[in-house]
Scaffold this active site. Structure first.
Site, PDB file in Angstrom:
ATOM      1  N   THR A 181       0.851  -1.182   0.000  1.00 48.75           N
ATOM      2  CA  THR A 181       0.000   0.000   0.000  1.00 48.75           C
ATOM      3  C   THR A 181       0.891   1.238   0.000  1.00 48.75           C
ATOM      4  O   THR A 181       2.037   1.176   0.447  1.00 48.75           O
ATOM      5  CB  THR A 181      -0.947  -0.032   1.220  1.00 48.75           C
ATOM      6  OG1 THR A 181      -1.779   1.124   1.176  1.00 48.75           O
ATOM      7  CG2 THR A 181      -0.207  -0.043   2.542  1.00 48.75           C
ATOM      8  N   GLU A 326      -4.696  -2.635   4.883  1.00 47.71           N
ATOM      9  CA  GLU A 326      -4.205  -3.194   6.148  1.00 47.71           C
ATOM     10  C   GLU A 326      -5.283  -3.987   6.889  1.00 47.71           C
ATOM     11  O   GLU A 326      -4.999  -4.598   7.911  1.00 47.71           O
ATOM     12  CB  GLU A 326      -3.737  -2.051   7.082  1.00 47.71           C
ATOM     13  CG  GLU A 326      -2.447  -1.369   6.648  1.00 47.71           C
ATOM     14  CD  GLU A 326      -2.661  -0.222   5.670  1.00 47.71           C
ATOM     15  OE1 GLU A 326      -3.729  -0.177   5.024  1.00 47.71           O
ATOM     16  OE2 GLU A 326      -1.764   0.631   5.547  1.00 47.71           O
ATOM     17  N   LYS A 435      -6.407  10.091  -3.649  1.00 50.23           N
ATOM     18  CA  LYS A 435      -6.956   8.820  -4.101  1.00 50.23           C
ATOM     19  C   LYS A 435      -7.769   9.038  -5.363  1.00 50.23           C
ATOM     20  O   LYS A 435      -8.867   9.588  -5.328  1.00 50.23           O
ATOM     21  CB  LYS A 435      -7.800   8.160  -3.017  1.00 50.23           C
ATOM     22  CG  LYS A 435      -7.942   6.674  -3.292  1.00 50.23           C
ATOM     23  CD  LYS A 435      -8.314   5.892  -2.073  1.00 50.23           C
ATOM     24  CE  LYS A 435      -7.972   4.427  -2.271  1.00 50.23           C
ATOM     25  NZ  LYS A 435      -8.561   3.581  -1.258  1.00 50.23           N
ATOM     26  N   TRP A 440      -3.909   5.173  -5.150  1.00 50.64           N
ATOM     27  CA  TRP A 440      -3.218   6.231  -4.440  1.00 50.64           C
ATOM     28  C   TRP A 440      -2.196   6.947  -5.318  1.00 50.64           C
ATOM     29  O   TRP A 440      -1.501   6.327  -6.116  1.00 50.64           O
ATOM     30  CB  TRP A 440      -2.456   5.674  -3.241  1.00 50.64           C
ATOM     31  CG  TRP A 440      -3.317   5.187  -2.119  1.00 50.64           C
ATOM     32  CD1 TRP A 440      -3.417   3.907  -1.681  1.00 50.64           C
ATOM     33  CD2 TRP A 440      -4.171   5.973  -1.281  1.00 50.64           C
ATOM     34  NE1 TRP A 440      -4.278   3.850  -0.613  1.00 50.64           N
ATOM     35  CE2 TRP A 440      -4.763   5.104  -0.348  1.00 50.64           C
ATOM     36  CE3 TRP A 440      -4.504   7.332  -1.226  1.00 50.64           C
ATOM     37  CZ2 TRP A 440      -5.659   5.542   0.619  1.00 50.64           C
ATOM     38  CZ3 TRP A 440      -5.400   7.767  -0.260  1.00 50.64           C
ATOM     39  CH2 TRP A 440      -5.967   6.879   0.646  1.00 50.64           C
TER      40      TRP A 440
HETATM   41  P1  AMP Z   1      -6.609   1.345   0.535  1.00 45.46           P
HETATM   42  O1  AMP Z   1      -5.663   0.822   1.509  1.00 45.46           O
HETATM   43  O2  AMP Z   1      -6.010   1.663  -0.783  1.00 45.46           O
HETATM   44  O3  AMP Z   1      -7.829   0.485   0.421  1.00 45.46           O
HETATM   45  O4  AMP Z   1      -7.112   2.761   1.069  1.00 45.46           O
HETATM   46  C1  AMP Z   1      -7.759   2.893   2.295  1.00 45.46           C
HETATM   47  C2  AMP Z   1      -8.216   4.299   2.472  1.00 45.46           C
HETATM   48  O5  AMP Z   1      -9.120   4.659   1.416  1.00 45.46           O
HETATM   49  C3  AMP Z   1      -8.957   4.573   3.743  1.00 45.46           C
HETATM   50  O6  AMP Z   1      -8.098   4.760   4.839  1.00 45.46           O
HETATM   51  C4  AMP Z   1      -9.738   5.820   3.371  1.00 45.46           C
HETATM   52  O7  AMP Z   1      -8.921   6.965   3.435  1.00 45.46           O
HETATM   53  C5  AMP Z   1     -10.100   5.568   1.929  1.00 45.46           C
HETATM   54  N1  AMP Z   1     -11.422   4.903   1.831  1.00 45.46           N
HETATM   55  C6  AMP Z   1     -11.679   3.609   1.646  1.00 45.46           C
HETATM   56  N2  AMP Z   1     -13.005   3.380   1.613  1.00 45.46           N
HETATM   57  C7  AMP Z   1     -13.607   4.568   1.803  1.00 45.46           C
HETATM   58  C8  AMP Z   1     -14.970   4.995   1.911  1.00 45.46           C
HETATM   59  N3  AMP Z   1     -15.985   4.160   1.777  1.00 45.46           N
HETATM   60  N4  AMP Z   1     -15.204   6.310   2.140  1.00 45.46           N
HETATM   61  C9  AMP Z   1     -14.180   7.190   2.265  1.00 45.46           C
HETATM   62  N5  AMP Z   1     -12.880   6.846   2.176  1.00 45.46           N
HETATM   63  C10 AMP Z   1     -12.594   5.555   1.955  1.00 45.46           C
END
Ligand code: AMP
Length: 531
Positions: A181, A326, A435, A440
């Protein structure tokens, strides 16, 4: 007094055994590069999965714990690797096909890769990093000529007989899969999923959205994104028909697949659903989606208007999930059975736009400036989580310990309010990242490179809202005295170092970047000014 229950290992082999024994005739359907459909059954999938596991050990010499990288679209062969590697005692390490070759080289090398299994159709993206990693074996999936120096996937499987397979009781705490990540600063970080974490999480997802053997599940979310949200594992546990879209992710192709395969559950990031919504709005009567039970949106916040539009204009139900790589990855879910009982439709949409209450075995708390926040829907704090499917450390990265509190909770970097009924509402992000389309972009990496341009004195990159991609990067630059450069030149300067979709469309020139008391860029001020 000890409990007197069996010490049964919660592992991926147990998931496969269940799928084979109970649901052997269920289908696994994939769209091939030529758009035709490939159909197989759980029984055949089980046989091939074992052939792969045997081949990795007998032909290629892998030993327990060795990492098997994948670089592939969502399809049945990727599923075979997903299950075959951990069943054989190895670790599936999914590589994100959208990353820059430098990042891929780092991630595969840092992860300790020995083998790469990649789609032939992705070869132009494989070549730029393949030789830099030092894979001992490269295996090519799909029709067409096998690239030089690689092993054809089908030929590899054909070397083994599934009848030789002897099931192993793999320790549930052993690693089963890895996924990297993005870091706010520094390099990407490796999350290592244990068999136990995957098994528990798969079961939780299955029950959270009530998956059953009459469901048909199409995960649009890539298998290289946090276990495809665990859908491949949950689908086998529940015995659902799997449908994989391959590389055909445009809205009409997905909608055709939903209709022809009678898909009941799908999952993807808001950008995908925005495209689907536009296609449905343009041709409301073209597709029969009467089988669709729910469409899960996560990875970024879905606009409330989108949730309402699907419901009101097309009679389609959205489930909203929040999670993180994570966390296996689901943390909270909103819009599932029972949560909206007695609410009028508009109230239900309001509620579903919130991230929702935690799923079983995810505990939450919010840390404010003066201790933990009250669950009153108003107080702001950083969300901290703990549970059996949540990372306790990153792979081989001792300098990232600050991601966890002293008492072992994981710090999410999401700023939230928590309502009295446990509903989490994301308000902001303390992570300095963008994002875009569910992927990312590191603002810090863009800034550092921009500040290497001879005309640039200071550069700060911020996320700005975008209707299609949810967020896009915007670069704010301060030029050196008497120097300047236009957006075109700055983009060209960044281009060799980053994937194309990382490059900002907008560059804003200002006299000075506002700073905090300790001299850091005050990005909140920039966001207020330019959003
Ligand atoms: P990832 O590890 O790439 O899945 O990213 C996780 C992060 O994406 C989270 O800590 C949030 O900042 C953002 N994220 C994931 N799902 C949501 C959601 N439903 N609403 C808002 N932010 C989200």
């Amino acid at each position: 007094m000890d409990g007197l229950m069996m010490d049964y290992q919660l592992n991926v082999p147990a998931i496969l055994r269940r799928g084979e024994q109970l649901f052997g005739d269920r289908e696994i359907v994939s769209r091939l590069p030529d758009r035709s459909w490939h159909r197989t059954t759980y029984a055949d999938f089980g046989r091939r999965t074992k052939q792969l596991a045997l081949a990795l050990r007998n032909e290629l010499g892998l030993v327990d714990g060795d990492r098997v990288c994948t670089f592939a679209w969502n399809h049945h062969e990727h599923l075979e690797t997903y299950i075959g590697a951990p069943v054989g005692g190895f670790v599936t390490h999914t590589l994100n096909i959208r990353l820059h070759p430098d990042d891929l080289t780092y991630i595969a090398t840092h992860g300790g890769a020995r083998v790469l299994i990649a789609d032939k159709v992705l070869w132009p993206l494989v070549e730029p990093f393949r030789d830099r990693v030092g894979f001992e074996h490269v295996i090519a999936i799909g029709a067409g000529p096998t690239p030089d120096g690689t092993i054809d996937y089908e030929e590899l499987l054909a070397t083994q007989n599934a009848a030789d397979w002897r099931d192993r009781d793999i320790d549930e705490r052993a690693a089963a899969a890895m996924c990297y990540t993005s870091g706010t600063t520094g390099r990407p970080k490796g999350v290592v999923y244990s068999h136990r974490a995957i098994a528990i999480h798969a079961l939780t997802l299955t029950s959270s959205i009530a998956m059953a053997c009459d469901d048909v599940c199409l995960p649009v979310v890539p298998m290289f994104h946090a276990n495809a949200w665990c859908f491949p594992f949950s689908s086998i546990l529940a015995g659902v028909k799997h449908v994989y879209p391959g590389q055909h992710l445009d809205a009409p192709s997905l909608l055709d697949a939903f209709e022809s395969e009678k898909v009941t559950i799908s999952a993807g990031v808001p950008t995908i659903w925005m495209g689907i919504l536009q296609a449905l709005d343009a041709e409301p009567d073209r597709w029969d989606l009467s089988a669709m039970r729910t469409m899960m949106i996560g990875g970024a916040a879905p606009p409330r208007a989108m949730i309402e539009a699907f419901g009101e204009r097309h009679g389609l139900h959205i489930t909203h999930g929040w999670g993180m790589t994570e966390m296996c990855p689901l943390g909270t879910v909103s819009g599932v059975r029972g949560q909206e009982a007695g609410l009028a439709p508009q109230e239900a949409y309001d509620r579903r736009a919130l991230q929702g209450p935690p799923i079983p075995f995810v505990e939450i708390r919010g840390r404010g400036e003066d201790g933990f926040i009250d669950w009153n829907g108003v107080a702001l704090g950083e969300l901290e989580v703990r549970g059996p499917s949540i990372a306790s450390a990153y792979h081989d990265s001792p300098d990232t310990d600050d991601g966890w509190t002293d008492d072992g909770w994981f710090r999410t970097g999401d700023i939230v309010t928590i309502h009295s009924d446990g509903y989490v509402q994301i308000q902001d992000r303390s992570k300095d990242l963008v994002k875009s389309g569910g992927e990312w972009i590191s603002t810090v990496a863009l800034e550092n490179t921009l500040m290497g341009h001879p005309a640039v004195l200071e550069a700060a990159v911020i996320a700005v809202p975008d209707e299609k991609w949810t967020e896009r990067p915007l670069a704010v630059v301060v030029f050196r005295e008497g120097r300047s450069a236009d957006a075109e030149e700055l983009r060209a300067f960044l281009a060799p170092h980053f994937a194309k979709w990382w490059l900002p469309e907008r560059f804003e020139v200002i006299d000075e970047i506002p700073k905090t008391a300790v001299g850091k860029f005050r990005k909140t001020a920039l966001r207020e000014r330019f959003s």
